[in-house]
Each structure stands twice: as structure tokens, then as C-alpha cells.
Enzyme design. Structure first.
Site, mmCIF file in Angstrom:
data_model
loop_
_atom_site.group_PDB
_atom_site.id
_atom_site.type_symbol
_atom_site.label_atom_id
_atom_site.label_comp_id
_atom_site.label_asym_id
_atom_site.label_seq_id
_atom_site.Cartn_x
_atom_site.Cartn_y
_atom_site.Cartn_z
ATOM 1 N N GLU A 21 57.744 13.602 3.487
ATOM 2 C CA GLU A 21 56.831 12.467 3.365
ATOM 3 C C GLU A 21 55.971 12.453 4.620
ATOM 4 O O GLU A 21 56.429 12.866 5.703
ATOM 5 C CB GLU A 21 57.583 11.147 3.205
ATOM 6 C CG GLU A 21 58.468 11.072 1.971
ATOM 7 C CD GLU A 21 57.722 11.185 0.660
ATOM 8 O OE1 GLU A 21 56.480 10.962 0.654
ATOM 9 O OE2 GLU A 21 58.355 11.498 -0.361
ATOM 10 N N HIS A 164 59.373 6.868 -3.428
ATOM 11 C CA HIS A 164 59.150 8.316 -3.468
ATOM 12 C C HIS A 164 59.732 8.956 -2.212
ATOM 13 O O HIS A 164 59.039 9.558 -1.422
ATOM 14 C CB HIS A 164 57.638 8.544 -3.564
ATOM 15 C CG HIS A 164 57.255 9.951 -3.880
ATOM 16 N ND1 HIS A 164 57.305 10.465 -5.146
ATOM 17 C CD2 HIS A 164 56.802 10.957 -3.091
ATOM 18 C CE1 HIS A 164 56.879 11.715 -5.125
ATOM 19 N NE2 HIS A 164 56.574 12.038 -3.889
#
Length: 251
Positions: A21, A164
Site C-alpha cells: 500500500e 484494501h
């Protein structure tokens, strides 16, 4: 970089399912990695060995990116910066094939981070990269091939996934990868997964039976009319008549 065609390369080599990420979309604009996750797979079995860390980016996080992964700069306060975890990440990845969904994105960020420290890029550090997004597009052209879409297509449970995050995405991607490379020799297969502590568990993947729909009388009549028109157009017998004749004889 050595990009692997996994359709021809199903081996027992060490693989790492990887996800990151980031603070934004482009490392060339100064965006940084804020979460790294990798799961080890050997011989199509998850070994239980993994590496997961949050990383302080030493910059702000784009609001759009934060809405996707839910990681705030406040949460990252006190977390190590990349140079403090870079060697651990490199050692974990060394020599492995990487399995990544949309690999150019993650590889681009990893290479940018390693370059800042004068370290080897992924192309030299690892033996290859498998891009599951690229291959999903080849396998399912014209369809949505995001990780969520593939999980839905293969009926992989993602009910525990609310954001996510990199680690949960690795877990989902490991199942997607096994589905995509399972082969066509069997309608069902068991995959042994090594769990932490040495226990082994079996995950059974089973394909649903195919549904065969017979043509209706109207559809058959329409088909015959179309063949009659083809016969007339070619002034003889169209190729399809020749294909139907052996099938009718066998029936």
C-alpha cells in the site's frame, strides 16, 4: 526484469505472494510505500512464513489513497521508515519468484525505494515476477479482472475484508493464483496448506457442474433457416452441413 509465463512454469520453487500500500500512485512523484506484505509459497503450499510491516513514508498521504487502504499518517507515527526495514524486505524476497496483482505498480515502488538506498532492484534480487492481472486479462478478455472480481468469479470468500490492506490482499491473491493455475485435468482438487505450528489443512476447490441448455424448437427452426440461406448464398452445401452430418450419424 524476467517476467514469467506461469502457464509454462508451474514449479516447486519458492514464491512470494506480495502486495504493498502506498501514499499515492506514482513513485516518480515522490510517493512512498506505507505497508508491505509477503506470504511464502513452496510447491503450491503456503508455508506460514510471511513478512508484514507498516512503514512511515516521511511525507503526507493522498486522501484518495487513504480512502482505499484506510491507513492514516497518524496511525504510522512511530513506525520504521523504509531504510530501517529495507534489508529485511530484500532478504525475504531474495531468489524468489514474486506473485503480484498488477505487478508493474508494486515493482515500480519497490525499485524506487531500493534505488534511494543504492540497493539491488527487483530484477536482480528475484528470479522472476508473475503478474496475475496481466494473465487474468489473457484468461478472461473483456471482463473485470480486479482482485475483487476474480474472488467473486472463483467464489473465494472475502467477507473479512473491509479495507484494501496488503496482508489480506496477499491471502486472497494466494487463493486466486491457485485457482488460475490449477490446470484442467480434474474437476476437483485438494491443496494441502502448511499452517503455522506444523499442522496441515486441506482446502478443497470444486468446480460446479456445467449446465447444458438444449435448443428450443423455435431456435432449431431458426438455425435451419439460417443454414438454408447460407446454402443458397454459396450455391451448394455450406461447411456447417458437413459438420452436422457426422454428429447426426453418431447420434
Amino acid at each position: 526484469m524476467h517476467w514469467i509465463d506461469w502457464n509454462l512454469h508451474l514449479t516447486s520453487n519458492r514464491m512470494i505472494i506480495l502486495d504493498t500500500e502506498t501514499t499515492g500512485l506514482d513513485p516518480q512523484q515522490g510517493h512512498r510505500i506505507i505497508e508491505f506484505a509477503g506470504l511464502e509459497m513452496i510447491g503450491r503450499k503456503l508455508t506460514g512464513k510471511h513478512l508484514h510491516c507498516y512503514i512511515h513514508p516521511e511525507r503526507d498521504i493522498d486522501p484518495d489513497a487513504q480512502r482505499v487502504h484506510g491507513i492514516s499518517l497518524e496511525f504510522l507515527a512511530g513506525k520504521p521508515v523504509y531504510r530501517q526495514v529495507a534489508q529485511e524486505i530484500a532478504d525475504f524476497l531474495r531468489g524468489a519468484e514474486l506473485i503480484i496483482h498488477n505487478a508493474p505498480f508494486d515493482v515500480g515502488f519497490l525499485n524506487a525505494e531500493f534505488a534511494k538506498l543504492g540497493m539491488e532492484p527487483i530484477g536482480k534480487l528475484c528470479s522472476g515476477v508473475i503478474d496475475t492481472l496481466r494473465d487474468a486479462r489473457d484468461m478472461f478478455p473483456g471482463k473485470r479482472n480486479s482482485l475483487d472480481a476474480l474472488c467473486d468469479r472463483f467464489e473465494i470468500d472475502r467477507s473479512n475484508r473491509t479495507l484494501h490492506g496488503a496482508l489480506v490482499d496477499c491471502e486472497l491473491l494466494s487463493e486466486v493464483y491457485l485457482w488460475m493455475t490449477r490446470g484442467q485435468e480434474s474437476l476437483a482438487m485438494d491443496i494441502e496448506v502448511e499452517l503455522p505450528g506444523g499442522d496441515a489443512g486441506a482446502i478443497q476447490f470444486e468446480r460446479k457442474p456445467l449446465t447444458v441448455l438444449a435448443a428450443s424448437a423455435d431456435e432449431l427452426a431458426e438455425h435451419q433457416a439460417y443454414l438454408d440461406a447460407l446454402d443458397k448464398a454459396v450455391k451448394g452445401q455450406c461447411l456447417w452441413r458437413g459438420l452436422e452430418a457426422p454428429a447426426a450419424a453418431e447420434g
